[in-house]
Design a protein around this motif. Structure first.
Motif, PDB file in Angstrom:
ATOM      1  N   GLU A  20       0.818  -1.215   0.000  1.00  0.00           N
ATOM      2  CA  GLU A  20       0.000   0.000   0.000  1.00  0.00           C
ATOM      3  C   GLU A  20       0.853   1.268   0.000  1.00  0.00           C
ATOM      4  O   GLU A  20       0.583   2.202  -0.750  1.00  0.00           O
ATOM      5  CB  GLU A  20      -0.964   0.003   1.193  1.00  0.00           C
ATOM      6  N   ARG A  23       2.627   2.063  -3.372  1.00  0.00           N
ATOM      7  CA  ARG A  23       1.819   2.589  -4.470  1.00  0.00           C
ATOM      8  C   ARG A  23       1.981   4.089  -4.632  1.00  0.00           C
ATOM      9  O   ARG A  23       1.967   4.599  -5.749  1.00  0.00           O
ATOM     10  CB  ARG A  23       0.349   2.253  -4.254  1.00  0.00           C
ATOM     11  N   SER A  24       2.137   4.801  -3.542  1.00  0.00           N
ATOM     12  CA  SER A  24       2.262   6.264  -3.632  1.00  0.00           C
ATOM     13  C   SER A  24       3.662   6.763  -3.283  1.00  0.00           C
ATOM     14  O   SER A  24       4.060   7.836  -3.714  1.00  0.00           O
ATOM     15  CB  SER A  24       1.232   6.942  -2.728  1.00  0.00           C
ATOM     16  N   LYS A  25       4.406   6.003  -2.532  1.00  0.00           N
ATOM     17  CA  LYS A  25       5.770   6.374  -2.125  1.00  0.00           C
ATOM     18  C   LYS A  25       6.719   5.271  -2.592  1.00  0.00           C
ATOM     19  O   LYS A  25       7.119   4.411  -1.828  1.00  0.00           O
ATOM     20  CB  LYS A  25       5.870   6.527  -0.606  1.00  0.00           C
ATOM     21  N   ARG A  26       7.065   5.289  -3.855  1.00  0.00           N
ATOM     22  CA  ARG A  26       7.790   4.182  -4.480  1.00  0.00           C
ATOM     23  C   ARG A  26       9.169   3.889  -3.879  1.00  0.00           C
ATOM     24  O   ARG A  26       9.672   2.785  -4.014  1.00  0.00           O
ATOM     25  CB  ARG A  26       7.919   4.427  -5.973  1.00  0.00           C
TER      26      ARG A  26
END
Length: 88
Positions: A20, A23-26
């Motif tokens: 999770e 997804r936004s903080k690779r």
């Protein structure tokens, strides 16, 4: 059986959180990290059995070194204080 359930829950928590967050903080790394045996009031019996016992400062430095060497590809894993990948 209870410890197996707790380990399974920790595994799922770390793996799902890693997915999770990734997804936004690779570049984020989310891991479970085993500190090893740390010299505390609880570790006395283990120290007598010959296990390597670390001071709290040593354990902290070792864990920070492991975190520093990991990248997002290792996110979701379980590691020991010395960098060894641990089996779930």
């Amino acid at each position: 059986m209870q410890s197996f359930d707790a380990k399974s829950a920790l595994n799922q928590l770390v793996k799902c959180t890693a997915i999770e967050i990734g997804r936004s903080k690779r570049d984020t790394v989310c891991i479970a990290l085993h500190p090893g045996t740390v010299d505390t009031g609880l570790s006395g019996p283990f120290a007598k059995s010959g296990l390597k016992v670390q001071t709290p400062d040593q354990a902290t430095a070792n864990m920070l070194n492991v975190i520093d060497m990991l990248d997002a590809k290792q996110s979701g894993g379980f590691y020991a204080y010395d960098g060894e990948k641990m089996p779930w």
